[in-house]
Structures are given as structure tokens and as C-alpha cells.
Design an enzyme around this catalytic site. Structure first.
Site, PDB file in Angstrom:
ATOM      1  N   ASP A 257      11.769  11.099   3.595  1.00  0.00           N
ATOM      2  CA  ASP A 257      10.342  11.310   3.239  1.00  0.00           C
ATOM      3  C   ASP A 257       9.351  10.736   4.116  1.00  0.00           C
ATOM      4  OD1 ASP A 257       8.566  12.385   1.275  1.00  0.00           O
ATOM      5  OD2 ASP A 257       8.067  10.068   0.596  1.00  0.00           O
TER       6      ASP A 257
ATOM      7  N   GLU B 174       5.601   9.781  12.181  1.00  0.00           N
ATOM      8  CA  GLU B 174       5.014  10.833  11.117  1.00  0.00           C
ATOM      9  C   GLU B 174       3.408  10.736  11.319  1.00  0.00           C
ATOM     10  OE1 GLU B 174       6.121   8.886   7.343  1.00  0.00           O
ATOM     11  OE2 GLU B 174       4.002   8.868   6.771  1.00  0.00           O
TER      12      GLU B 174
ATOM     13  N   ARG C 174       9.503   3.250   4.467  1.00  0.00           N
ATOM     14  CA  ARG C 174       8.626   3.385   5.786  1.00  0.00           C
ATOM     15  C   ARG C 174       9.590   4.046   6.862  1.00  0.00           C
ATOM     16  NH1 ARG C 174       5.191   4.164   2.752  1.00  0.00           N
ATOM     17  NH2 ARG C 174       3.320   2.909   2.540  1.00  0.00           N
TER      18      ARG C 174
ATOM     19  N   HIS D 207       6.453  12.865   3.434  1.00  0.00           N
ATOM     20  CA  HIS D 207       5.676  11.569   2.723  1.00  0.00           C
ATOM     21  C   HIS D 207       5.149  12.208   1.398  1.00  0.00           C
ATOM     22  CE1 HIS D 207       4.090   7.495   3.671  1.00  0.00           C
ATOM     23  NE2 HIS D 207       4.058   7.506   2.340  1.00  0.00           N
TER      24      HIS D 207
HETATM   25  P1  NAI Z   1       7.690  -4.131  -4.223  1.00  0.00           P
HETATM   26  O1  NAI Z   1       6.839  -5.085  -3.262  1.00  0.00           O
HETATM   27  O2  NAI Z   1       7.559  -3.652  -5.744  1.00  0.00           O
HETATM   28  O3  NAI Z   1       9.288  -4.037  -3.806  1.00  0.00           O
HETATM   29  C1  NAI Z   1       9.713  -4.316  -2.530  1.00  0.00           C
HETATM   30  C2  NAI Z   1      11.221  -5.123  -2.684  1.00  0.00           C
HETATM   31  O4  NAI Z   1      11.638  -5.239  -1.409  1.00  0.00           O
HETATM   32  C3  NAI Z   1      10.700  -6.551  -3.239  1.00  0.00           C
HETATM   33  O5  NAI Z   1      11.788  -6.769  -4.253  1.00  0.00           O
HETATM   34  C4  NAI Z   1      10.849  -7.394  -1.837  1.00  0.00           C
HETATM   35  O6  NAI Z   1      11.707  -8.742  -2.199  1.00  0.00           O
HETATM   36  C5  NAI Z   1      12.028  -6.611  -1.010  1.00  0.00           C
HETATM   37  N1  NAI Z   1      11.958  -7.094   0.354  1.00  0.00           N
HETATM   38  C6  NAI Z   1      10.933  -7.513   1.193  1.00  0.00           C
HETATM   39  N2  NAI Z   1      11.433  -7.580   2.384  1.00  0.00           N
HETATM   40  C7  NAI Z   1      12.646  -7.211   2.494  1.00  0.00           C
HETATM   41  C8  NAI Z   1      13.751  -7.049   3.310  1.00  0.00           C
HETATM   42  N3  NAI Z   1      13.543  -7.488   4.675  1.00  0.00           N
HETATM   43  N4  NAI Z   1      15.146  -6.650   2.988  1.00  0.00           N
HETATM   44  C9  NAI Z   1      15.092  -6.351   1.743  1.00  0.00           C
HETATM   45  N5  NAI Z   1      14.364  -6.206   0.586  1.00  0.00           N
HETATM   46  C10 NAI Z   1      13.092  -6.837   0.834  1.00  0.00           C
HETATM   47  O7  NAI Z   1       7.162  -2.662  -3.645  1.00  0.00           O
HETATM   48  P2  NAI Z   1       7.458  -1.159  -4.069  1.00  0.00           P
HETATM   49  O8  NAI Z   1       6.312  -0.907  -5.047  1.00  0.00           O
HETATM   50  O9  NAI Z   1       8.877  -0.908  -4.887  1.00  0.00           O
HETATM   51  O10 NAI Z   1       7.491  -0.325  -2.766  1.00  0.00           O
HETATM   52  C11 NAI Z   1       8.539  -0.508  -1.882  1.00  0.00           C
HETATM   53  C12 NAI Z   1       8.158   0.475  -0.724  1.00  0.00           C
HETATM   54  O11 NAI Z   1       8.015   2.051  -1.018  1.00  0.00           O
HETATM   55  C13 NAI Z   1       6.529   0.180  -0.287  1.00  0.00           C
HETATM   56  O12 NAI Z   1       6.764  -1.016   0.702  1.00  0.00           O
HETATM   57  C14 NAI Z   1       6.490   1.260   0.465  1.00  0.00           C
HETATM   58  O13 NAI Z   1       6.931   1.214   1.733  1.00  0.00           O
HETATM   59  C15 NAI Z   1       7.252   2.569  -0.092  1.00  0.00           C
HETATM   60  N6  NAI Z   1       6.491   3.517  -0.597  1.00  0.00           N
HETATM   61  C16 NAI Z   1       6.617   4.719  -0.302  1.00  0.00           C
HETATM   62  C17 NAI Z   1       5.875   5.716  -0.793  1.00  0.00           C
HETATM   63  C18 NAI Z   1       6.096   7.444  -0.470  1.00  0.00           C
HETATM   64  O14 NAI Z   1       5.515   7.859  -0.907  1.00  0.00           O
HETATM   65  N7  NAI Z   1       7.199   7.601   0.458  1.00  0.00           N
HETATM   66  C19 NAI Z   1       4.977   5.394  -2.025  1.00  0.00           C
HETATM   67  C20 NAI Z   1       4.735   4.033  -2.250  1.00  0.00           C
HETATM   68  C21 NAI Z   1       5.399   3.088  -1.521  1.00  0.00           C
END
Ligand code: NAI
Length: 344
Positions: A255, A260, A231, A292
Site C-alpha cells: 500500500d 510513491e 512505509r 496508500h
Molecule cells: P504506533 O506508534 O501506535 O505503533 C508503532 C509500533 O512500532 C510501536 O509499538 C513501536 O514500539 C514499534 N516500533 C518502533 N520502531 C520499531 C522498529 N524499528 N522495529 C519494530 N517495531 C518498531 O503506530 P501505528 O498507529 O500503529 O502506525 C504504524 C505505522 O503505520 C505508522 O508509523 C505509519 O507509517 C503507518 N501508517 C500507514 C497508513 C496507510 O494509510 N498506509 C496510515 C497510518 C499509518
């Protein structure tokens, strides 16, 4: 037939959503406009709305939707930081697609890292003009380099495995480390100090906004490569620019970008870009921006369409669904979903 007003439609949305809509008896009516205070009225008479990742669903929009009889908001994204979850509570049920293809995003992050490191973006442009010089195209071996992975959830884990395939040493930071993951967890500052490359895979929250700012950048190795597919708000754009100008940062791959919302997903060619920071970042030879698109694979889109459609069906069938979100979700004692109930 459940009727959904589908906002911010892109060309790639129609086929998968129509396909799964037909299968589950959900009719999607596609609007190209984003969901905003003016367009929210279009949802009148629909059973629900479907919003995209940059539609800022604030309190005002929620109230307009609610006044127009809408009780269901389907997010076709994993992240939900663009929705005022608290304002929605008690009025509109919000569902998301928590996982659709962690591979899509993790692979895109590695594609960016490889491109920036080996200057493929420069070589592509040069050879199109029959410039076959190799000047300024030197990268480094990824083998045995240290990659810092922030966030080891679904996407972070896939990215960790990809990096291991390249023979990289993986350092990781997560607020909730996974004891079963074979990586060296460390503190965030230590990760900043020791990593050759840093890739962000954690959600954006109030506490980690601008996780990468000038003070974090100063802790990083000179020549560090930063990849953000998570993000935009995790990184302070002005500070990134400054770090690049100081020659402290080796390269940046974005990305996502904090501002954005009105820019990404749109064709702005021929327009003057008002955002000075983004314009200056794009002008740098060692910055790669994709708009994105990390999620954009066929598999991911099919999964998004199918889960979104099933979310709609589950809502109207009255069952609980783990994809519903509310602001109690982080508080297990108050979480009704944990008791297999709707959020309210
Ligand atoms: P997820 O929920 O499986 O994993 C997120 C991880 O971040 C968890 O292990 C959590 O404990 C950790 N976390 C939470 N707060 C934190 C912090 N302050 N510092 C460090 N770690 C922390 O989520 P997933 O599916 O892996 O997605 C991650 C991110 O990817 C999403 O939140 C979204 O922002 C982004 N994303 C981007 C996309 C794109 O097209 N560019 C598409 C999908 C997701």
C-alpha cells in the site's frame, strides 16, 4: 476565524474538513497543488498550513513558510517522516493526527492478504471476460498459518486480533514489546525464518530503513507473503523484485512504496511510468499495489478532520497538546510536552 492553507487537497477532504472547520471556526482554503518550494509562498497571510503525507516538508519549505509568517504546520497524517522536524524546531509548531482509525489500516492489510492468497485480483479480471477457469487460483488456508507482525502499536494490535480471528499463529517483533499483548514475541530474524506471511506495522526510522532487503528475504520461508501498509522505505523495492523473480517470495502486497511521492494519489494512466522497479512489480501476477489507501475510510477521514481542526484551535488557544511533535519527543528528559508545555 483561524485561516488554514490546505495543500494537496483530494476530493474526499473537502466535506469533512469544511464540516469540522465550521464547527470550530476554522476556515480551510483548499489548494490542489502539493506543498513544495514553489507553492509554499501561497501560505502568506494564512494562520497555518495543512500538509498531506507525501508533501516533503524539508528545511527550505520550512524557511519559506516561516519567512511568510506561518508558525503552524498541521499534518493530516500519523507518520511524520516526510517533515524535517529538526529544521522546524524553534520556528514552526508541528502537529499530527497520531491515531484516527487503526481499524482502517489493519483491515486493509488483511484485505490485501486475503486477496493475494486467494488470487481474488486475478479472478475478478477473468470473470469480467467470462473466463471461469480456476487455473493458478489456488491459495492456502490461513488457519494455523504463522503470521509475523512487525510493530505491535495501535495498528499492529488490531491486525493481531484480526489474524487471531482467522485462527492464525501470531509471531511479533517490536522494539518495545507490549508485555500485556497475548502474542509470541521473537527476534526479527526468527520472525523472518518462521513466518508464512509478514505484515509491517512499525514507523520508518533511520535505523529500520530497508528492514526487508535481500539478506532478510533470503532468511524467509520460500513462498512467503509480504504485506506492507506502513512505509515504503521499510522495504527495498529492487530486492523485492529479485526475490519474486527467484520464486522465493510467494506474493507481495504494497500500500506504500518508497518512491510513491510523485506517483501515488495521481492518475498516471496514459503516462509512461519512469520508475522501472514499480512498473516491474506491478507487472508481476503475484503483486498487488494499492496507492496508500489503507487509511481511506469514512470514520478515519472524519477523525483526521476533527483532530486536525482541534490541533489548530489548541495551538491558538495556547494550551499544550499531545499531538505536537518535535525532535525532543523521544527524549523524555527534554520533552516539554511531558510538562504540558508547547514544544518550544
Ligand atoms: P504506533 O506508534 O501506535 O505503533 C508503532 C509500533 O512500532 C510501536 O509499538 C513501536 O514500539 C514499534 N516500533 C518502533 N520502531 C520499531 C522498529 N524499528 N522495529 C519494530 N517495531 C518498531 O503506530 P501505528 O498507529 O500503529 O502506525 C504504524 C505505522 O503505520 C505508522 O508509523 C505509519 O507509517 C503507518 N501508517 C500507514 C497508513 C496507510 O494509510 N498506509 C496510515 C497510518 C499509518
Amino acid at each position: 476565524m483561524i485561516r488554514i492553507a490546505f495543500f494537496d487537497t483530494k476530493s474526499f477532504d473537502r466535506v469533512p474538513f469544511d464540516t469540522f472547520g465550521k464547527q470550530y471556526e476554522v476556515e480551510y482554503v483548499f489548494f490542489e497543488s502539493r506543498l513544495n518550494e514553489e507553492t509554499a509562498q501561497l501560505a502568506k497571510g494564512f494562520d497555518g498550513v495543512c500538509a498531506f503525507v507525501n508533501d516533503p516538508v524539508n528545511k527550505k519549505i520550512i524557511d519559506i513558510l516561516y519567512e511568510n509568517g506561518v508558525r503552524l504546520l498541521l499534518l493530516r497524517s500519523a507518520g511524520f517522516n516526510h517533515v524535517d522536524i529538526k529544521a522546524a524546531f524553534g520556528k514552526i509548531h508541528v502537529y499530527r493526527v497520531p491515531a484516527y482509525s487503526p481499524y482502517a489500516i489493519a483491515e486493509h492489510a488483511m484485505a490485501l492478504l486475503l486477496t493475494a492468497n486467494r488470487r481474488i485480483h486475478k479472478a475478478y479480471i477473468r470473470t469480467r471476460e467470462y473466463n471461469f477457469s480456476l487455473n493458478e487460483l489456488m491459495g492456502v488456508d490461513l488457519h494455523e498459518k504463522v503470521i509475523g507482525v512487525v510493530g505491535t502499536g495501535k495498528i499492529g494490535k488490531v491486525f493481531v486480533n484480526i489474524c487471531k480471528g482467522f485462527g492464525m499463529h501470531v509471531l511479533a517483533y517490536d522494539k518495545y514489546p507490549d508485555p500485556n499483548l497475548d502474542v509470541e514475541y521473537t527476534e526479527l530474524d526468527d520472525l523472518f525464518m518462521r513466518s508464512d506471511f509478514i505484515s509491517l506495522h512499525c514507523p520508518l526510522t533511520d535505523e529500520n530503513r530497508y528492514m526487508i532487503d535481500s539478506s532478510a528475504i533470503q532468511k524467509m520461508k520460500k513462498g512467503v507473503g509480504i504485506i506492507n501498509t506502513s512505509r515504503g522505505g521499510l522495504v527495498k523495492g529492487e530486492d523485492l523484485l529479485e526475490g519474486i523473480k527467484q520464486r522465493h517470495i510467494g506474493f507481495v502486497c504494497l500500500d506504500v512504496y518508497e518512491e510513491e511521492g510523485d506517483i501515488f494519489f495521481e492518475d498516471k494512466s496514459g503516462h509512461i511510468l519512469d520508475d522501472d522497479v514499480l512498473r516491474n512489480l506491478i507487472a508481476m501476477p503475484n503483486v498487488i499495489v494499492t496507492s496508500h489507501q489503507a487509511f481511506l475510510t469514512r470514520e478515519a477521514l472524519n477523525n483526521i478532520a476533527e483532530t486536525t481542526t482541534k490541533n489548530a484551535v489548541d495551538y491558538f488557544n495556547g494550551g499544550s497538546n499531545q499531538n505536537e511533535i518535535c525532535y525532543h519527543c523521544t527524549d523524555i528528559k527534554n520533552c516539554r510536552k511531558a510538562r504540558k508545555e508547547k514544544c518550544f
